[in-house]
Scaffold this motif. Structure first.
Motif, mmCIF file in Angstrom:
data_model
loop_
_atom_site.group_PDB
_atom_site.id
_atom_site.type_symbol
_atom_site.label_atom_id
_atom_site.label_comp_id
_atom_site.label_asym_id
_atom_site.label_seq_id
_atom_site.Cartn_x
_atom_site.Cartn_y
_atom_site.Cartn_z
ATOM 1 N N ILE A 42 0.819 -1.216 0.000
ATOM 2 C CA ILE A 42 0.000 0.000 0.000
ATOM 3 C C ILE A 42 0.848 1.258 0.000
ATOM 4 N N LYS A 43 1.857 1.275 0.833
ATOM 5 C CA LYS A 43 2.699 2.476 0.972
ATOM 6 C C LYS A 43 4.083 2.053 1.430
ATOM 7 N N THR A 44 5.093 2.752 0.952
ATOM 8 C CA THR A 44 6.470 2.425 1.335
ATOM 9 C C THR A 44 7.220 3.673 1.787
ATOM 10 N N GLY A 45 8.299 3.426 2.491
ATOM 11 C CA GLY A 45 9.184 4.510 2.911
ATOM 12 C C GLY A 45 10.602 3.984 3.023
ATOM 13 N N PHE A 46 11.561 4.854 2.801
ATOM 14 C CA PHE A 46 12.969 4.478 2.928
ATOM 15 C C PHE A 46 13.697 5.589 3.670
ATOM 16 N N VAL A 47 14.435 5.211 4.698
ATOM 17 C CA VAL A 47 15.216 6.175 5.472
ATOM 18 C C VAL A 47 16.684 5.812 5.316
ATOM 19 N N GLU A 48 17.408 6.628 4.587
ATOM 20 C CA GLU A 48 18.824 6.354 4.362
ATOM 21 C C GLU A 48 19.618 6.602 5.637
ATOM 22 N N TYR A 49 20.528 5.682 5.959
ATOM 23 C CA TYR A 49 21.381 5.885 7.118
ATOM 24 C C TYR A 49 22.424 6.960 6.812
ATOM 25 N N ASN A 50 22.568 7.905 7.742
ATOM 26 C CA ASN A 50 23.652 8.868 7.573
ATOM 27 C C ASN A 50 24.973 8.201 7.957
ATOM 28 N N GLN A 51 26.065 8.913 7.764
ATOM 29 C CA GLN A 51 27.374 8.308 7.995
ATOM 30 C C GLN A 51 27.554 7.863 9.436
ATOM 31 N N SER A 52 26.967 8.636 10.353
ATOM 32 C CA SER A 52 27.071 8.291 11.774
ATOM 33 C C SER A 52 26.422 6.950 12.064
ATOM 34 N N TRP A 53 25.208 6.737 11.532
ATOM 35 C CA TRP A 53 24.526 5.464 11.765
ATOM 36 C C TRP A 53 25.242 4.309 11.083
ATOM 37 N N LYS A 54 25.758 4.553 9.901
ATOM 38 C CA LYS A 54 26.487 3.489 9.209
ATOM 39 C C LYS A 54 27.689 3.034 10.028
ATOM 40 N N GLN A 55 28.404 3.982 10.593
ATOM 41 C CA GLN A 55 29.571 3.646 11.411
ATOM 42 C C GLN A 55 29.161 2.894 12.668
ATOM 43 N N LYS A 56 28.107 3.367 13.319
ATOM 44 C CA LYS A 56 27.650 2.722 14.548
ATOM 45 C C LYS A 56 27.219 1.271 14.300
ATOM 46 N N LEU A 57 26.438 1.061 13.238
ATOM 47 C CA LEU A 57 25.944 -0.285 12.945
ATOM 48 C C LEU A 57 27.066 -1.193 12.450
ATOM 49 N N GLN A 58 27.981 -0.626 11.685
ATOM 50 C CA GLN A 58 29.086 -1.422 11.148
ATOM 51 C C GLN A 58 30.015 -1.905 12.247
ATOM 52 N N ASN A 59 30.155 -1.115 13.303
ATOM 53 C CA ASN A 59 31.088 -1.449 14.383
ATOM 54 C C ASN A 59 30.396 -1.972 15.635
ATOM 55 N N ALA A 60 29.101 -2.207 15.556
ATOM 56 C CA ALA A 60 28.336 -2.596 16.745
ATOM 57 C C ALA A 60 28.842 -3.890 17.365
ATOM 58 N N HIS A 61 29.361 -4.807 16.542
ATOM 59 C CA HIS A 61 29.818 -6.101 17.061
ATOM 60 C C HIS A 61 31.089 -5.971 17.905
ATOM 61 N N LEU A 62 31.706 -4.797 17.881
ATOM 62 C CA LEU A 62 32.926 -4.577 18.663
ATOM 63 C C LEU A 62 32.644 -3.960 20.030
ATOM 64 N N LEU A 63 31.391 -3.606 20.295
ATOM 65 C CA LEU A 63 31.034 -2.908 21.528
ATOM 66 C C LEU A 63 30.973 -3.855 22.730
ATOM 67 N N SER A 64 31.100 -3.271 23.917
ATOM 68 C CA SER A 64 30.873 -4.038 25.145
ATOM 69 C C SER A 64 29.379 -4.297 25.271
ATOM 70 N N ALA A 65 29.016 -5.187 26.184
ATOM 71 C CA ALA A 65 27.599 -5.511 26.372
ATOM 72 C C ALA A 65 26.804 -4.261 26.740
ATOM 73 N N LEU A 66 27.355 -3.451 27.640
ATOM 74 C CA LEU A 66 26.662 -2.228 28.067
ATOM 75 C C LEU A 66 26.501 -1.255 26.899
ATOM 76 N N GLU A 67 27.561 -1.068 26.141
ATOM 77 C CA GLU A 67 27.515 -0.138 25.008
ATOM 78 C C GLU A 67 26.531 -0.621 23.945
ATOM 79 N N LEU A 68 26.468 -1.951 23.748
ATOM 80 C CA LEU A 68 25.567 -2.504 22.752
ATOM 81 C C LEU A 68 24.108 -2.302 23.157
ATOM 82 N N LYS A 69 23.805 -2.482 24.435
ATOM 83 C CA LYS A 69 22.438 -2.268 24.897
ATOM 84 C C LYS A 69 22.048 -0.793 24.767
ATOM 85 N N LYS A 70 22.988 0.089 25.005
ATOM 86 C CA LYS A 70 22.712 1.522 24.820
ATOM 87 C C LYS A 70 22.429 1.822 23.344
#
Length: 400
Positions: A42-70
C-alpha cells in the motif's frame, strides 16, 4: 480467523543502506482445499542511514555488552520516530482509505543483525548456536502503540537451524509463479521449489545463502569514496583478477551442501583478508568480486537445475539492490543462457524483504509455520517471532 490483514514490515539489511518500511495488505483465501494468499504493497518509505549510523551499525559487534544495549535503545528510538512519522504520513494520504489505528494488525521488525553464529554442520562437537538481531520490541510497541513482532530467527536456531534465510516461506506463498527467487542484498541468497506435483507444499521449498554480494561491493566502493557501485559503473572500469577469482571460488563454503547461511563474520574472516593482500586496483577488485558473485549464483542455479526432472525453461525473479548492478545482471544472463532472468518491479526490488517480513508477522499471529526446516536445517518447521502486545490489548486486573 479473519482473511484480511494489514502489517508494517521493517527491514534493515547487511548492506547498511538504510531502513525499508512497507505497509502491506494480505488476503487469505481457499482454492481447491489449498490456503492461498494475495498481497498488496500500500505504501512504502525508505530512510537512508547517515554516515554516523552506518559507522555505529558497522562497528556494533565490537562494543561491550553495556555499550551494545545503549546502542540498541538508541536505534530502537530511531525506529520509533520513523514509524510514527510513516504512520502520520499514511493517515494524511488521500489514497489511504481505512483507519490504521484500528486496522493495523502488527509491526513486523527484522531488527538489525549484529551477530549470527548458528550451529555449524562441520563441527563434530556439540556447540550452542546463537543469533542477535538488535531492536527492542517492547520499546517499539510501547512508543508506537501497535503490536510488534520481532526476533524471528531465535526459535529456528534453538531447533538447531541456521535461522536463515527466512524469506523463502514468503517466496513459496506469494511468488510461486517463479522457479527461483534470487535476492541480491548484502548476501546473495536463493529459494526454490523442488519438483513437486503440489507447488503449495512448503516442505519442498529449499533455500540457502550463496555468496557475499553488496556487502563486499560496498566495502570496496567506500575505498573510492562512493557509498556503492551505482549500476556497476566502477566495476566496469576494472578487469578480472584471475588469481584472486580462483582464491575466492576455492573457499570451503562453496563446497558445502545447503542448507547453509553466511554472515558478516564469515566475510570478515575469509573474504576481506584476500582483498587486502591484493595489489590490484580497487576497480579490478570490484570487477573480480562482481564476476565472482555472478559465477557462484549461476553455478548454484545450474546445480539445482541438474537435479530437476523438469526440462521446461525456468524463471528467476531477481530483487534486492544488486538488481540495479548492470554488470552483475549481464554476467548472470551470460552464465545462464537457458534461464529467464527477470528483474522485479522497482517496488519489489526495493521492498520485497520488508513485504515478506510483514507477512511473517501475520503468519506468526495466525500461529502458522513461518520458518522452514527444509531451508534452515532445523529439526522441524516452526512459527518464530516474539510478540509484544499493544497497550490497548492489555487486560489488567486489580485483584492480586
Amino acid at each position: 480467523m479473519k482473511n484480511i490483514y494489514h502489517s508494517i514490515g521493517l527491514m534493515s539489511g547487511t548492506s547498511l543502506d538504510g531502513l525499508d518500511i512497507a505497509l502491506c495488505q494480505f488476503e487469505n483465501y481457499t482454492k481447491n482445499d489449498s490456503s492461498l494468499w494475495n498481497y498488496e504493497i500500500i505504501k512504502t518509505g525508505f530512510v537512508e542511514y547517515n554516515q554516523s549510523w552506518k559507522q555505529k551499525l558497522q562497528n556494533a559487534h565490537l562494543l561491550s555488552a553495556l555499550e551494545l544495549k545503549k546502542l540498541e535503545a538508541e536505534w530502537t528510538n530511531f525506529l520509533v520516530k520513523e514509524v510514527n512519522k510513516f504512520v502520520l504520513q499514511s493517515k494524511e494520504s488521500s489514497k489511504f482509505n481505512f483507519s490504521l489505528k484500528s486496522n493495523l494488525d502488527c509491526i513486523s521488525s527484522h531488527g538489525h543483525t549484529i551477530f549470527h553464529q548458528p550451529n555449524s554442520k562441520k563441527e563434530k562437537k556439540q556447540e550452542i548456536g546463537f543469533t542477535f538481531q538488535m531492536g527492542n520490541g517492547a520499546m517499539l510497541s510501547a512508543q508506537t502503540g501497535f503490536k510488534v513482532i520481532c526476533d524471528f530467527r531465535q526459535t529456528d536456531v534453538a531447533l538447531g537451524g541456521q535461522g536463515a534465510p527466512l524469506v523463502p516461506i514468503g517466496d513459496q506463498l506469494l511468488f510461486s509463479d517463479y522457479d527461483f527467487c534470487l535476492n541480491l542484498g548484502g548476501i546473495a541468497n536463493i529459494s526454490f521449489n523442488k519438483d513437486s506435483a503440489d507447488k503449495n507444499n512448503i516442505d519442498t521449498r529449499f533455500a540457502f545463502d550463496i555468496c557475499p554480494c553488496n556487502m563486499v561491493l560496498n566495502y570496496l566502493s567506500n575505498k573510492l569514496g562512493f557509498e556503492y557501485d551505482k549500476g556497476g559503473n566502477l566495476s566496469k572500469e576494472g578487469k578480472v583478477n584471475k588469481e584472486l577469482l580462483q582464491k575466492l571460488n576455492d573457499l570451503d563454503f562453496y563446497k558445502e551442501d545447503y542448507p547453509k547461511s553466511l554472515g558478516r563474520e564469515w566475510v570478515e574472516k575469509f573474504v576481506f583478508p584476500l582483498l587486502e593482500l591484493e595489489k590490484s586496483t580497487i576497480k579490478d577488485l570490484l570487477h573480480t568480486c562482481t564476476y565472482h558473485s555472478a559465477f557462484q549464483i549461476a553455478e548454484s542455479i545450474k546445480k539445482i537445475e541438474s537435479e530437476s526432472f523438469s526440462k521446461s525453461k525456468k524463471k528467476v525473479l531477481v530483487t534486492g539492490g544488486g538488481a540495479y548492478n548492470d554488470l552483475l545482471i549481464n554476467y548472470l544472463q551470460e552464465f545462464l543462457p537457458n534461464i529467464n532472468v527477470e528483474k522485479g518491479s522497482k517496488m519489489l526490488i526495493s521492498y520485497k524483504e520488508a513485504l515478506i517480513f510483514a507477512f511473517l508477522g501475520i503468519l506468526r499471529l495466525r500461529g502458522e509455520i513461518n520458518t522452514l526446516a527444509s531451508v534452515t536445517g532445523a529439526t522441524k518447521n516452526s512459527c518464530g517471532g516474539s510478540i509484544y502486545l499493544a497497550e490497548s490489548e492489555f487486560s489488567i486486573s486489580s485483584g492480586l
